[in-house]
Design a protein around this motif. Structure first.
Motif, PDB file in Angstrom:
ATOM      1  N   TRP A   1      90.352  27.526   2.452  1.00  0.00           N
ATOM      2  CA  TRP A   1      90.515  28.745   3.255  1.00  0.00           C
ATOM      3  C   TRP A   1      90.452  29.955   2.333  1.00  0.00           C
ATOM      4  N   ALA A   2      89.801  31.008   2.818  1.00  0.00           N
ATOM      5  CA  ALA A   2      89.793  32.294   2.115  1.00  0.00           C
ATOM      6  C   ALA A   2      90.496  33.317   3.002  1.00  0.00           C
ATOM      7  N   ILE A   3      91.399  34.087   2.407  1.00  0.00           N
ATOM      8  CA  ILE A   3      92.156  35.106   3.144  1.00  0.00           C
ATOM      9  C   ILE A   3      91.779  36.479   2.599  1.00  0.00           C
ATOM     10  N   ASP A   4      91.414  37.373   3.499  1.00  0.00           N
ATOM     11  CA  ASP A   4      91.040  38.729   3.106  1.00  0.00           C
ATOM     12  C   ASP A   4      92.170  39.683   3.488  1.00  0.00           C
ATOM     13  N   SER A   5      92.908  40.154   2.509  1.00  0.00           N
ATOM     14  CA  SER A   5      94.002  41.114   2.729  1.00  0.00           C
ATOM     15  C   SER A   5      93.831  42.302   1.793  1.00  0.00           C
ATOM     16  N   ARG A   6      92.604  42.789   1.670  1.00  0.00           N
ATOM     17  CA  ARG A   6      92.277  43.807   0.667  1.00  0.00           C
ATOM     18  C   ARG A   6      92.588  45.224   1.099  1.00  0.00           C
ATOM     19  N   GLY A   7      93.084  45.461   2.298  1.00  0.00           N
ATOM     20  CA  GLY A   7      93.309  46.834   2.718  1.00  0.00           C
ATOM     21  C   GLY A   7      91.997  47.598   2.739  1.00  0.00           C
ATOM     22  N   MET A   8      91.991  48.807   2.153  1.00  0.00           N
ATOM     23  CA  MET A   8      90.785  49.631   2.156  1.00  0.00           C
ATOM     24  C   MET A   8      89.631  48.987   1.391  1.00  0.00           C
TER      25      MET A   8
ATOM     26  N   TYR B   1     103.244  60.315  -5.734  1.00  0.00           N
ATOM     27  CA  TYR B   1     102.210  59.321  -5.464  1.00  0.00           C
ATOM     28  C   TYR B   1     101.426  59.681  -4.208  1.00  0.00           C
ATOM     29  N   ALA B   2     100.151  59.316  -4.199  1.00  0.00           N
ATOM     30  CA  ALA B   2      99.323  59.453  -2.998  1.00  0.00           C
ATOM     31  C   ALA B   2      98.455  58.213  -2.873  1.00  0.00           C
ATOM     32  N   HIS B   3      98.208  57.794  -1.642  1.00  0.00           N
ATOM     33  CA  HIS B   3      97.360  56.627  -1.414  1.00  0.00           C
ATOM     34  C   HIS B   3      96.840  56.670   0.011  1.00  0.00           C
ATOM     35  N   CYS B   4      95.828  55.843   0.294  1.00  0.00           N
ATOM     36  CA  CYS B   4      95.295  55.717   1.645  1.00  0.00           C
ATOM     37  C   CYS B   4      95.761  54.407   2.263  1.00  0.00           C
ATOM     38  N   ARG B   5      96.376  54.520   3.416  1.00  0.00           N
ATOM     39  CA  ARG B   5      96.852  53.337   4.120  1.00  0.00           C
ATOM     40  C   ARG B   5      95.772  52.876   5.089  1.00  0.00           C
ATOM     41  N   PRO B   6      95.459  51.586   5.112  1.00  0.00           N
ATOM     42  CA  PRO B   6      94.390  51.092   5.978  1.00  0.00           C
ATOM     43  C   PRO B   6      94.818  51.054   7.435  1.00  0.00           C
ATOM     44  N   ALA B   7      93.950  51.536   8.319  1.00  0.00           N
ATOM     45  CA  ALA B   7      94.281  51.581   9.741  1.00  0.00           C
ATOM     46  C   ALA B   7      93.056  51.246  10.577  1.00  0.00           C
ATOM     47  N   MET B   8      93.296  50.553  11.680  1.00  0.00           N
ATOM     48  CA  MET B   8      92.255  50.278  12.662  1.00  0.00           C
ATOM     49  C   MET B   8      92.267  51.398  13.714  1.00  0.00           C
ATOM     50  N   PRO B   9      91.268  51.462  14.598  1.00  0.00           N
ATOM     51  CA  PRO B   9      91.221  52.550  15.577  1.00  0.00           C
ATOM     52  C   PRO B   9      92.469  52.669  16.446  1.00  0.00           C
ATOM     53  N   ASN B  10      93.120  51.549  16.768  1.00  0.00           N
ATOM     54  CA  ASN B  10      94.327  51.596  17.606  1.00  0.00           C
ATOM     55  C   ASN B  10      95.618  51.668  16.791  1.00  0.00           C
ATOM     56  N   ASN B  11      95.500  51.764  15.469  1.00  0.00           N
ATOM     57  CA  ASN B  11      96.648  51.844  14.557  1.00  0.00           C
ATOM     58  C   ASN B  11      97.539  50.608  14.606  1.00  0.00           C
ATOM     59  N   LEU B  12      97.001  49.485  15.068  1.00  0.00           N
ATOM     60  CA  LEU B  12      97.730  48.222  15.092  1.00  0.00           C
ATOM     61  C   LEU B  12      97.091  47.264  14.090  1.00  0.00           C
TER      62      LEU B  12
ATOM     63  N   LEU C   1      97.703  47.677   8.451  1.00  0.00           N
ATOM     64  CA  LEU C   1      99.136  47.908   8.647  1.00  0.00           C
ATOM     65  C   LEU C   1      99.468  49.373   8.897  1.00  0.00           C
ATOM     66  N   TYR C   2      98.516  50.262   8.633  1.00  0.00           N
ATOM     67  CA  TYR C   2      98.714  51.693   8.895  1.00  0.00           C
ATOM     68  C   TYR C   2      99.965  52.175   8.142  1.00  0.00           C
ATOM     69  N   ARG C   3     100.870  52.894   8.788  1.00  0.00           N
ATOM     70  CA  ARG C   3     102.065  53.406   8.122  1.00  0.00           C
ATOM     71  C   ARG C   3     103.273  52.489   8.334  1.00  0.00           C
TER      72      ARG C   3
END
Length: 363
Positions: free
Chosen positions: A218-225, A317-328, A343-345
């Motif tokens: 199994w390969a799991i992709d949890s790379r965020g941005m 610190y500053a960073h970009c949080r990964p978000a989908m269109p519905n923020n879920l 995961l958004y915020r």
């Protein structure tokens, strides 16, 4: 849905039935999944473009508050329900981490306090109305407090505010200590680290780097941005936080300041340290914290407690949080590949739900 279990009964011996699993991305989700899978007896390799210190992870730039009530006002109801699960999930996992590594991670669920200056009381009232309408079934955990009650909860705030809200089912944890303990635990359980590995893409049973391909069950992709090339709907939401050392300030609980333009939050840490944040910018810029943001955060901070005037700025610190269109969060599983992202915020609030759902899918 299963939650944390005792470490001694959870770790299985690796057998021929154990899976070989590769995880792309060693942020919060990647580390939690590696930790849980290793305890189940699987063989885990974890790949990240940074080092084990997680210096490139959005999980590092967070106040890591567990605030289902505060967050649901501008989110779907499921964020509240999944977030409440985190309040009982984290203590068990943190206890298991401490048993293995000996590392203590600050954690508390003693409620949070919401205040507003007199001129901004309308913002507080509006926030309360929205909150009560969203979680009417849990309204008993929303308490309108006067100055005397505020003095019982946070004496140093009562000198400046006449009251506010007390949200009993909220808390925080120390994200830096958590990420460090997870790195230690993964190593102790035999996880294989591939640092400074720039993953190009993830597909069924494969993690592909620029010059090498690794194969897994199994390969799991949890790379965020980092997964944006494979998740076209993924977007970045910039967040900025300040780390402050304030010897003259003694706050036990997270504090939110209602303001017409932004909502300042203060999350306590041990040793009179505090994480300060508020910014939420629809931008994928990874530039350092701006002067404007710093000035706004620090002036609002001083308005909360005069003791912050003599505080020392430790980090910005500053960073970009990964978000989908519905923020879920997105959790997708097909044969040989699992994708967890978005995961958004709400990283530390929703990661328990995401991790347990992902593990059920793998089973």
């Amino acid at each position: 849905m299963a939650v944390g279990t005792d470490l001694t009964s959870d770790v299985r011996r690796r057998t021929s039935d154990s899976l070989k699993i590769g995880i792309a991305g060693a942020g919060l989700l990647g580390r939690l999944l590696a930790w849980k899978l290793l305890r189940q007896g699987h063989r885990v390799s974890i790949f990240d473009r940074g080092s084990r210190a997680a210096e490139l992870s959005a999980a590092k730039v967070a106040a890591s508050m567990l605030a289902p009530y505060s967050e649901v006002v501008s989110a779907e109801r499921c964020v509240f329900d999944w977030g409440r699960m985190a309040l009982s999930w984290w203590p068990q996992e943190l206890a298991a981490l401490k048993e293995l590594t000996g590392e203590h991670i600050d954690f508390a669920v003693e409620g949070s306090v919401v205040v507003a200056h007199e001129l901004d009381k309308s913002s507080l009232n509006h926030f309360e109305q929205q909150l009560r309408s969203k979680v009417a079934d849990c309204e008993h955990n929303i308490e309108r407090i006067d100055q005397r009650r505020l003095a019982d909860l946070e004496p140093e705030l009562a000198e400046r505010y006449r009251g506010g809200l007390f949200l009993a089912e909220e808390g925080y944890l120390d994200n830096g200590a958590l990420l460090s303990a997870l790195e230690m635990a993964i190593s102790q359980l035999g996880g294989e680290w591939h640092e400074y590995s720039d993953v190009q893409y993830v597909e069924a049973g494969k993690i592909v780097l620029e010059n090498q391909t690794y194969e897994f069950d199994w390969a799991i992709d949890s790379r965020g941005m980092g997964a944006k090339n494979q998740l076209p709907n993924l977007r970045g939401v910039r967040g900025e936080v300040l780390w402050i050392h304030a010897p003259e300030v003694n706050l036990r609980r997270p504090v939110r300041l209602m303001h017409p333009r932004y909502k300042l939050y203060i999350s306590p840490r041990s040793g009179n340290r505090y994480v300060i944040g508020a910014t939420e910018i629809e931008s994928e810029s990874m530039k350092p914290v701006t002067v404007r943001s710093s000035l706004e955060l620090m002036s609002a901070l001083y308005s909360v407690h005069s003791g912050f005037a003599e505080a020392t700025l430790l980090h910005a610190y500053a960073h970009c949080r990964p978000a989908m269109p519905n923020n879920l969060p997105e959790i997708k599983c097909t044969k040989g590949v699992l994708v967890v992202n978005g995961l958004y915020r709400h990283g530390y609030l929703l990661s328990p739900y995401v991790v347990e759902t992902a593990l059920e899918m793998l089973e």
